[in-house]
Design a protein around this motif. Structure first.
Motif, PDB file in Angstrom:
ATOM      1  N   GLU A  16      62.549  27.121  -1.684  1.00 34.06           N
ATOM      2  CA  GLU A  16      62.078  25.968  -2.469  1.00 34.06           C
ATOM      3  C   GLU A  16      60.562  26.021  -2.688  1.00 34.06           C
ATOM      4  O   GLU A  16      60.059  25.630  -3.738  1.00 34.06           O
ATOM      5  CB  GLU A  16      62.465  24.649  -1.780  1.00 34.06           C
ATOM      6  N   ALA A  17      59.845  26.517  -1.672  1.00 34.35           N
ATOM      7  CA  ALA A  17      58.384  26.563  -1.783  1.00 34.35           C
ATOM      8  C   ALA A  17      57.923  27.737  -2.648  1.00 34.35           C
ATOM      9  O   ALA A  17      56.740  27.870  -2.959  1.00 34.35           O
ATOM     10  CB  ALA A  17      57.769  26.656  -0.392  1.00 34.35           C
ATOM     11  N   GLY A  18      58.855  28.616  -3.004  1.00 32.32           N
ATOM     12  CA  GLY A  18      58.496  29.757  -3.853  1.00 32.32           C
ATOM     13  C   GLY A  18      57.786  30.866  -3.094  1.00 32.32           C
ATOM     14  O   GLY A  18      57.109  31.705  -3.692  1.00 32.32           O
ATOM     15  N   SER A  19      57.948  30.894  -1.771  1.00 32.36           N
ATOM     16  CA  SER A  19      57.205  31.894  -0.999  1.00 32.36           C
ATOM     17  C   SER A  19      58.023  33.162  -0.717  1.00 32.36           C
ATOM     18  O   SER A  19      57.537  34.067  -0.056  1.00 32.36           O
ATOM     19  CB  SER A  19      56.694  31.278   0.307  1.00 32.36           C
ATOM     20  N   VAL A  20      59.256  33.223  -1.199  1.00 28.55           N
ATOM     21  CA  VAL A  20      60.032  34.471  -1.063  1.00 28.55           C
ATOM     22  C   VAL A  20      60.627  34.843  -2.412  1.00 28.55           C
ATOM     23  O   VAL A  20      60.831  33.981  -3.273  1.00 28.55           O
ATOM     24  CB  VAL A  20      61.172  34.338  -0.013  1.00 28.55           C
ATOM     25  N   GLY A  21      60.920  36.120  -2.606  1.00 29.70           N
ATOM     26  CA  GLY A  21      61.531  36.605  -3.843  1.00 29.70           C
ATOM     27  C   GLY A  21      62.804  37.384  -3.541  1.00 29.70           C
ATOM     28  O   GLY A  21      63.274  37.395  -2.396  1.00 29.70           O
ATOM     29  N   PHE A  22      63.355  38.037  -4.556  1.00 28.50           N
ATOM     30  CA  PHE A  22      64.604  38.787  -4.388  1.00 28.50           C
ATOM     31  C   PHE A  22      64.510  39.804  -3.243  1.00 28.50           C
ATOM     32  O   PHE A  22      65.449  39.962  -2.481  1.00 28.50           O
ATOM     33  CB  PHE A  22      64.960  39.517  -5.684  1.00 28.50           C
ATOM     34  N   ALA A  23      63.363  40.499  -3.143  1.00 26.85           N
ATOM     35  CA  ALA A  23      63.257  41.569  -2.137  1.00 26.85           C
ATOM     36  C   ALA A  23      63.398  41.009  -0.722  1.00 26.85           C
ATOM     37  O   ALA A  23      64.178  41.528   0.093  1.00 26.85           O
ATOM     38  CB  ALA A  23      61.919  42.292  -2.287  1.00 26.85           C
ATOM     39  N   GLU A  24      62.696  39.900  -0.432  1.00 26.16           N
ATOM     40  CA  GLU A  24      62.782  39.291   0.903  1.00 26.16           C
ATOM     41  C   GLU A  24      64.195  38.781   1.175  1.00 26.16           C
ATOM     42  O   GLU A  24      64.710  38.881   2.282  1.00 26.16           O
ATOM     43  CB  GLU A  24      61.802  38.116   1.039  1.00 26.16           C
ATOM     44  N   LEU A  25      64.817  38.227   0.143  1.00 31.50           N
ATOM     45  CA  LEU A  25      66.162  37.675   0.330  1.00 31.50           C
ATOM     46  C   LEU A  25      67.175  38.801   0.555  1.00 31.50           C
ATOM     47  O   LEU A  25      68.113  38.662   1.336  1.00 31.50           O
ATOM     48  CB  LEU A  25      66.555  36.793  -0.852  1.00 31.50           C
ATOM     49  N   GLU A  26      66.935  39.937  -0.114  1.00 33.17           N
ATOM     50  CA  GLU A  26      67.832  41.079   0.130  1.00 33.17           C
ATOM     51  C   GLU A  26      67.679  41.575   1.562  1.00 33.17           C
ATOM     52  O   GLU A  26      68.670  41.800   2.256  1.00 33.17           O
ATOM     53  CB  GLU A  26      67.523  42.216  -0.856  1.00 33.17           C
ATOM     54  N   THR A  27      66.452  41.718   2.026  1.00 35.09           N
ATOM     55  CA  THR A  27      66.215  42.167   3.404  1.00 35.09           C
ATOM     56  C   THR A  27      66.928  41.232   4.387  1.00 35.09           C
ATOM     57  O   THR A  27      67.646  41.661   5.301  1.00 35.09           O
ATOM     58  CB  THR A  27      64.692  42.158   3.705  1.00 35.09           C
ATOM     59  N   TYR A  28      66.775  39.929   4.147  1.00 32.96           N
ATOM     60  CA  TYR A  28      67.384  38.918   5.022  1.00 32.96           C
ATOM     61  C   TYR A  28      68.901  39.077   5.055  1.00 32.96           C
ATOM     62  O   TYR A  28      69.522  39.090   6.109  1.00 32.96           O
ATOM     63  CB  TYR A  28      66.991  37.524   4.507  1.00 32.96           C
ATOM     64  N   MET A  29      69.490  39.226   3.847  1.00 37.84           N
ATOM     65  CA  MET A  29      70.959  39.232   3.772  1.00 37.84           C
ATOM     66  C   MET A  29      71.537  40.561   4.252  1.00 37.84           C
ATOM     67  O   MET A  29      72.628  40.593   4.831  1.00 37.84           O
ATOM     68  CB  MET A  29      71.393  38.951   2.324  1.00 37.84           C
ATOM     69  N   LEU A  30      70.765  41.669   4.021  1.00 38.86           N
ATOM     70  CA  LEU A  30      71.254  42.962   4.532  1.00 38.86           C
ATOM     71  C   LEU A  30      71.328  42.931   6.052  1.00 38.86           C
ATOM     72  O   LEU A  30      72.263  43.439   6.658  1.00 38.86           O
ATOM     73  CB  LEU A  30      70.332  44.096   4.069  1.00 38.86           C
ATOM     74  N   GLU A  31      70.371  42.277   6.632  1.00 35.27           N
ATOM     75  CA  GLU A  31      70.332  42.174   8.094  1.00 35.27           C
ATOM     76  C   GLU A  31      71.456  41.292   8.613  1.00 35.27           C
ATOM     77  O   GLU A  31      72.153  41.611   9.554  1.00 35.27           O
ATOM     78  CB  GLU A  31      68.985  41.559   8.480  1.00 35.27           C
TER      79      GLU A  31
END
Ligand code: XUL
Ligand code: CO
Length: 439
Positions: A398-413
């Motif tokens: 919501e704060a706009g501090s993450v993008g697709f790349a960070e979200l992919e890293t999070y979900m891959l983990e």
């Protein structure tokens, strides 16, 4: 001379009353959430259905019996009708009314004559407002009945018609200003198309925007500070009306730089013709800061047209009031009864039954909505449903501090979404019933 000699001023008698000429729920001075019912609801009565409706339909002629009306298009008759109208407004304890220019005064042979007629009736409206304390919620111009508007008004293919419409709205705004109107409404009568083959849609939309900009400029020029409202409707009389729903109106206003100057006047039967619920339209407009007023009525589930019936359904009025309150109230708008009695209900007393019943239904809806809000029943369930956004990853998105790349890293983990919460739809529907039982 009284138009309604047998009708007293309608008083609140409480839910147990059997008196058809009393309010059972609408108690104007009762306080709800720190405000009187009168101020929450800001009831308004429309001139067009209640004083110009005749009961005619495509299959048959007028049925309505209106002893105060001599049936002529004279200015004198229009002035007498205005006095009858104010008697009804007062007897219903309605704080507001609304009109089209051509409802209150007859159209003349020329624009100048029409303007003169309107001024002559406005004299009586002004007098009656001062005498009774009833105020003008909004004025508008009828730019759909006269044959000159067969192709629309501001979206007509004929520039002369655009000019006529401009002159007509200019005058209607002046009269609305003179009568202290708190809003001015644009319902796009025939602004739309029947067939795209003969229509330059982009050009018509550009013209409509030009028209609204001229209205904004003129309001500034004459010092009209009321709120401008657009009334969405998806179809009827045209196959497609440009102001089709709240979302389409707001997109149009945004695209043409008009968003700061307009809010929306949402109508229940228009919402349902658009395939939406009224609460959807209120929530959408409210979410964009554009909730202006409502035209309170209802359609018929079995008839696919704009039947404009008086709303008596407690679920509908509860939903409507709940979403109005969610968005901070109706502001300078009101609950305007854009509704007509059925053709078979042809007697003057039917006008009272219709308004009393719907005023009561909205008053009860207001009380039920306030009770639900007091217990936070719906609110708590929504908070629970969206809690994943309140901290951690949701808050970062919501704060706009993450993008697709960070979200992919999070979900891959993480590998997979491991939990969801129930939507609790049935529980919520039961909850609304519980408060309807209790209030
Ligand atoms: C038509 C309608 C109008 C507007 C005012 O469907 O609702 O009466 O409210 O022009
Ligand atoms: Co309406």
């Amino acid at each position: 001379m009284s138009a309604f000699p047998d009708v007293p001023t309608i008083q609140y008698e409480g839910p147990q009353s059997d008196n058809p000429l009393a309010f059972r729920w609408y108690n104007p001075s009762e306080i709800i959430e720190g405000k009187t019912m009168r101020d929450h609801l800001r009831f308004s009565i429309v001139y067009w259905h209640t004083f110009r409706g005749t009961g005619s339909d495509p299959f048959g002629s007028a049925t309505a019996v209106r002893p105060w009306d001599d049936g002529t298009e004279s200015v004198e008759n229009a002035q007498n009708r205005a006095r009858a109208a104010f008697e009804l407004f007062e007897k219903l304890q309605a704080p507001y009314y609304a009109f089209h220019d051509r409802d209150v005064a007859p159209e003349g042979a020329t624009l100048a004559e029409s303007n003169k007629n309107l001024d002559a009736v406005a004299d009586v409206l002004e007098e009656e407002q001062a005498r009774s304390g009833v105020k003008l919620l909004w004025g508008t111009a009828n730019m759909f009945s006269n044959p000159r508007f067969m192709h629309g008004a501001a979206t007509s293919c004929n520039a002369d018609v655009f000019a006529y419409a401009s002159a007509q709205v200019k005058k209607a705004m002046e009269v609305t200003l003179r009568l202290g109107g708190e809003n001015y409404v644009f319902w796009g009568g025939r602004e739309g198309y029947q067939n795209l083959y003969n229509t330059d849609m982009k050009r018509e939309l550009d013209h409509l925007a030009r028209f609204f900009h001229m209205a904004v400029d003129y309001a500034k020029e004459i010092g009209f500070e009321g709120q401008f409202l657009i009334e969405p409707k998806p179809k009827e009389p045209t196959k497609h009306q440009y102001d089709s729903d709240a979302a389409a109106c707001l997109n149009f206003l945004r695209a043409y730089g008009l968003l700061d100057h307009f809010k929306l006047n949402l109508e229940t039967n228009h919402a349902t013709l658009a395939g939406h619920t009224m609460m959807h339209e209120i929530d959408y407009a409210g979410g964009q800061g554009a909730l202006g007023s409502i035209d309170a009525n209802t359609g018929d589930m079995l008839l696919g047209w704009d039947t404009d019936q008086f709303a008596t359904d407690y679920y509908l009025t509860t939903q409507t009031m709940y979403y109005i309150m969610k968005h901070g109230g109706i502001g300078s708008g009101g609950v305007n009864f854009d509704a007509k009695v059925r053709r078979e209900s042809f007697e003057p007393i039917d006008l009272f039954h219709a308004h009393i019943g719907s005023m009561d239904a909205f008053a009860k809806g207001l009380k039920v909505a306030a009770a639900i809000r007091a217990d936070q029943g719906i609110g708590n369930l929504i908070t629970e449903r969206y809690k994943s956004w309140d901290q951690g990853l949701g808050a970062k998105i919501e704060a706009g501090s993450v993008g697709f790349a960070e979200l992919e890293t999070y979900m891959l983990e993480k590998g997979e979404v491991d939990s969801n919460v129930s939507g609790r739809q049935e529980l919520l529907e039961n909850l609304v019933n519980r408060y309807l039982d209790r209030v």
